[in-house]
Motif scaffolding. Structure first.
Motif, PDB file in Angstrom:
ATOM      1  N   GLY A 125      10.574 -41.505 -26.804  1.00  0.00           N
ATOM      2  CA  GLY A 125       9.594 -41.800 -25.765  1.00  0.00           C
ATOM      3  C   GLY A 125       9.382 -40.672 -24.765  1.00  0.00           C
ATOM      4  N   ARG A 126      10.401 -39.858 -24.524  1.00  0.00           N
ATOM      5  CA  ARG A 126      10.274 -38.801 -23.512  1.00  0.00           C
ATOM      6  C   ARG A 126      10.165 -37.436 -24.177  1.00  0.00           C
ATOM      7  N   LYS A 127       9.720 -36.490 -23.404  1.00  0.00           N
ATOM      8  CA  LYS A 127       9.618 -35.121 -23.890  1.00  0.00           C
ATOM      9  C   LYS A 127      11.018 -34.544 -24.006  1.00  0.00           C
ATOM     10  N   PRO A 128      11.386 -33.972 -25.172  1.00  0.00           N
ATOM     11  CA  PRO A 128      12.791 -33.552 -25.373  1.00  0.00           C
ATOM     12  C   PRO A 128      13.235 -32.436 -24.432  1.00  0.00           C
ATOM     13  N   TRP A 129      12.383 -31.493 -24.081  1.00  0.00           N
ATOM     14  CA  TRP A 129      12.685 -30.417 -23.131  1.00  0.00           C
ATOM     15  C   TRP A 129      11.393 -29.949 -22.485  1.00  0.00           C
ATOM     16  N   PRO A 130      11.527 -29.205 -21.416  1.00  0.00           N
ATOM     17  CA  PRO A 130      10.308 -28.762 -20.706  1.00  0.00           C
ATOM     18  C   PRO A 130       9.391 -27.942 -21.609  1.00  0.00           C
ATOM     19  N   GLN A 131       8.133 -27.964 -21.218  1.00  0.00           N
ATOM     20  CA  GLN A 131       7.127 -27.253 -21.999  1.00  0.00           C
ATOM     21  C   GLN A 131       7.369 -25.751 -21.986  1.00  0.00           C
ATOM     22  N   LYS A 132       7.752 -25.230 -20.807  1.00  0.00           N
ATOM     23  CA  LYS A 132       7.894 -23.764 -20.657  1.00  0.00           C
ATOM     24  C   LYS A 132       9.238 -23.429 -20.021  1.00  0.00           C
ATOM     25  N   GLY A 133       9.672 -22.214 -20.221  1.00  0.00           N
ATOM     26  CA  GLY A 133      10.842 -21.697 -19.532  1.00  0.00           C
ATOM     27  C   GLY A 133      12.121 -21.768 -20.328  1.00  0.00           C
ATOM     28  N   GLY A 134      12.167 -22.527 -21.395  1.00  0.00           N
ATOM     29  CA  GLY A 134      13.414 -22.637 -22.151  1.00  0.00           C
ATOM     30  C   GLY A 134      13.475 -21.712 -23.346  1.00  0.00           C
ATOM     31  N   GLY A 135      12.379 -21.095 -23.695  1.00  0.00           N
ATOM     32  CA  GLY A 135      12.352 -20.224 -24.864  1.00  0.00           C
ATOM     33  C   GLY A 135      12.304 -20.973 -26.179  1.00  0.00           C
ATOM     34  N   ARG A 136      12.118 -22.217 -26.098  1.00  0.00           N
ATOM     35  CA  ARG A 136      12.071 -23.024 -27.334  1.00  0.00           C
ATOM     36  C   ARG A 136      10.632 -23.429 -27.637  1.00  0.00           C
ATOM     37  N   ALA A 137      10.431 -23.908 -28.872  1.00  0.00           N
ATOM     38  CA  ALA A 137       9.087 -24.303 -29.273  1.00  0.00           C
ATOM     39  C   ALA A 137       8.654 -25.546 -28.498  1.00  0.00           C
ATOM     40  N   ARG A 138       7.370 -25.689 -28.386  1.00  0.00           N
ATOM     41  CA  ARG A 138       6.803 -26.812 -27.628  1.00  0.00           C
ATOM     42  C   ARG A 138       6.830 -28.087 -28.464  1.00  0.00           C
ATOM     43  N   HIS A 139       7.417 -29.143 -27.927  1.00  0.00           N
ATOM     44  CA  HIS A 139       7.477 -30.443 -28.594  1.00  0.00           C
ATOM     45  C   HIS A 139       7.294 -31.548 -27.576  1.00  0.00           C
ATOM     46  N   GLY A 140       6.683 -32.626 -28.028  1.00  0.00           N
ATOM     47  CA  GLY A 140       6.463 -33.756 -27.133  1.00  0.00           C
ATOM     48  C   GLY A 140       7.305 -34.962 -27.481  1.00  0.00           C
ATOM     49  N   SER A 141       7.908 -34.999 -28.676  1.00  0.00           N
ATOM     50  CA  SER A 141       8.709 -36.148 -29.072  1.00  0.00           C
ATOM     51  C   SER A 141       9.647 -35.727 -30.202  1.00  0.00           C
ATOM     52  N   ILE A 142      10.842 -36.298 -30.189  1.00  0.00           N
ATOM     53  CA  ILE A 142      11.791 -36.007 -31.259  1.00  0.00           C
ATOM     54  C   ILE A 142      11.488 -36.843 -32.513  1.00  0.00           C
ATOM     55  N   ARG A 143      10.484 -37.692 -32.450  1.00  0.00           N
ATOM     56  CA  ARG A 143      10.076 -38.479 -33.622  1.00  0.00           C
ATOM     57  C   ARG A 143       8.855 -37.869 -34.300  1.00  0.00           C
ATOM     58  N   SER A 144       8.616 -36.623 -34.014  1.00  0.00           N
ATOM     59  CA  SER A 144       7.561 -35.896 -34.706  1.00  0.00           C
ATOM     60  C   SER A 144       7.955 -35.696 -36.173  1.00  0.00           C
ATOM     61  N   PRO A 145       6.998 -35.588 -37.104  1.00  0.00           N
ATOM     62  CA  PRO A 145       7.344 -35.326 -38.507  1.00  0.00           C
ATOM     63  C   PRO A 145       8.152 -34.053 -38.715  1.00  0.00           C
ATOM     64  N   LEU A 146       8.190 -33.152 -37.720  1.00  0.00           N
ATOM     65  CA  LEU A 146       8.976 -31.928 -37.851  1.00  0.00           C
ATOM     66  C   LEU A 146      10.468 -32.172 -37.658  1.00  0.00           C
ATOM     67  N   PHE A 147      10.847 -33.309 -37.054  1.00  0.00           N
ATOM     68  CA  PHE A 147      12.243 -33.590 -36.757  1.00  0.00           C
ATOM     69  C   PHE A 147      12.851 -34.510 -37.809  1.00  0.00           C
ATOM     70  N   LYS A 148      14.159 -34.374 -38.006  1.00  0.00           N
ATOM     71  CA  LYS A 148      14.884 -35.300 -38.849  1.00  0.00           C
ATOM     72  C   LYS A 148      14.898 -36.682 -38.202  1.00  0.00           C
ATOM     73  N   GLY A 149      14.601 -37.699 -38.986  1.00  0.00           N
ATOM     74  CA  GLY A 149      14.517 -39.045 -38.441  1.00  0.00           C
ATOM     75  C   GLY A 149      13.176 -39.362 -37.827  1.00  0.00           C
ATOM     76  N   GLY A 150      12.246 -38.428 -37.912  1.00  0.00           N
ATOM     77  CA  GLY A 150      10.925 -38.657 -37.350  1.00  0.00           C
ATOM     78  C   GLY A 150      10.014 -39.399 -38.319  1.00  0.00           C
ATOM     79  N   GLY A 151       8.769 -39.534 -37.913  1.00  0.00           N
ATOM     80  CA  GLY A 151       7.791 -40.224 -38.758  1.00  0.00           C
ATOM     81  C   GLY A 151       7.388 -39.396 -39.970  1.00  0.00           C
ATOM     82  N   ILE A 152       6.704 -40.031 -40.881  1.00  0.00           N
ATOM     83  CA  ILE A 152       6.244 -39.389 -42.103  1.00  0.00           C
ATOM     84  C   ILE A 152       4.740 -39.174 -42.004  1.00  0.00           C
ATOM     85  N   ALA A 153       4.322 -37.934 -42.226  1.00  0.00           N
ATOM     86  CA  ALA A 153       2.895 -37.623 -42.204  1.00  0.00           C
ATOM     87  C   ALA A 153       2.306 -37.802 -43.598  1.00  0.00           C
ATOM     88  N   HIS A 154       1.192 -38.514 -43.690  1.00  0.00           N
ATOM     89  CA  HIS A 154       0.462 -38.719 -44.946  1.00  0.00           C
ATOM     90  C   HIS A 154       1.310 -39.419 -46.003  1.00  0.00           C
TER      91      HIS A 154
END
Length: 302
Positions: free
Chosen positions: A133-162
């Motif tokens: 439900g929450r943003k995993p880390w800030p949008q900027k300043g951490g040097g990490r890629a931008r993500h809005g949810s840990i349930r994105s298809p890019l994450f393990k345990g996330g949703g399935i696309a298509h």
């Protein structure tokens, strides 16, 4: 020579065009033969008896493409286990001597297997997976890629696309004439392979299943048998006799299909079923509104 020909016994075979009652047909044929035998007392007894029930084909309404390819089949008895030929029936060549289109038979089989199949495979999207439900880390300043949810298809345990979503139907309709040609091709193949038998009726003398087993073994009907009659209400004896036999099935002629005919090794039809199938298939082969009948199954694609 003329005297010798006059002394020869002549049997009378009635030209039957429509069948209303098989028992009455046999009785009338036997009476006519007995009348001829009694009238000709000088006939030689060595002349063999020929089948009394002869059912010729009526080509008045639907003329076949090739009349020379007409087919015939023996009519077998069902009142006893021992096989007895009670007559012969002439089959319409457009139905029972059609070109065996194996490709159309395969298309009919694939269509019948798929139109009743519904896939229940189901996967969850990122909106349906629990958590995130929450943003995993800030949008900027951490040097990490931008993500809005840990349930994105890019994450393990996330949703399935298509992914597959249930229920998914595989229904589609074959063209009209492919369905009709599938029936005629399969009937022709069954007859050509000697897996096609015609019986008087489905009235058997007992409800014991051993009678059906002995009947199949005596006549070499194969491991599985499909018995077809015109009506959907079968006699009580044959229903009880085949109830516990998984390899013997009963079916009305209006439900006959390509898949069921190929699923069973032997196809057994009554006289009424043969006439009903010929009547319906010849009508469908000669109708001129086939495009209209299949129009309601077509999907509008923009």
């Amino acid at each position: 020579m003329l005297k010798l020909l006059n002394k020869t016994k002549q049997l009378v075979y009635p030209a039957i065009r429509s069948i209303s009652n098989n028992s009455s047909v046999l009785a009338s044929a036997q009476q006519s033969n007995e009348a001829v035998e009694s009238s000709d007392t000088s006939a030689s007894p060595e002349i063999p008896q020929r089948p009394a029930l002869i059912l010729p084909q009526n080509y008045a309404e639907y003329t076949p493409v090739n009349k020379n390819s007409a087919r015939q089949a023996w009519i077998e008895n069902t009142d006893a286990v021992k096989e007895r030929k009670v007559g012969i029936i002439e089959l319409h060549p457009d139905v029972f001597a059609a070109q065996p289109r194996v490709d159309i038979i395969q298309e009919n089989i694939e269509w019948q297997r798929k139109y009743r199949y519904v896939s229940f495979a189901h996967t969850k999207t990122r909106a349906e997976v629990r958590g995130g439900g929450r943003k995993p880390w800030p949008q900027k300043g951490g040097g990490r890629a931008r993500h809005g949810s840990i349930r994105s298809p890019l994450f393990k345990g996330g949703g399935i696309a298509h992914g597959p979503r249930s229920p998914t139907t595989h229904f589609y309709m074959l063209p009209f004439y492919k369905r009709v040609l599938g029936l005629t091709s399969t009937l022709s193949v069954k007859l050509a392979q000697d897996d096609f038998h015609v019986i008087e009726n489905v009235d058997i003398p007992t409800r014991d299943e051993q009678f059906i087993k002995d009947l199949i073994a005596e006549r070499n009907w194969g491991p599985s048998v499909l018995i077809v009659d015109k009506n959907d209400i079968f006699p009580e004896n044959i229903c009880y006799a085949t109830d516990n036999l998984g390899y013997v099935n009963l079916m009305p002629s209006f439900s006959l299909n390509t898949y069921s005919m190929l699923k069973h090794d032997t196809l057994v039809l009554t006289i009424d079923a043969v006439k009903h199938l010929e009547e319906r298939l010849l009508y469908q082969l000669h109708r001129n509104d086939a495009a209209k009948t299949g129009g309601k199954f077509k999907l509008d694609q923009v």
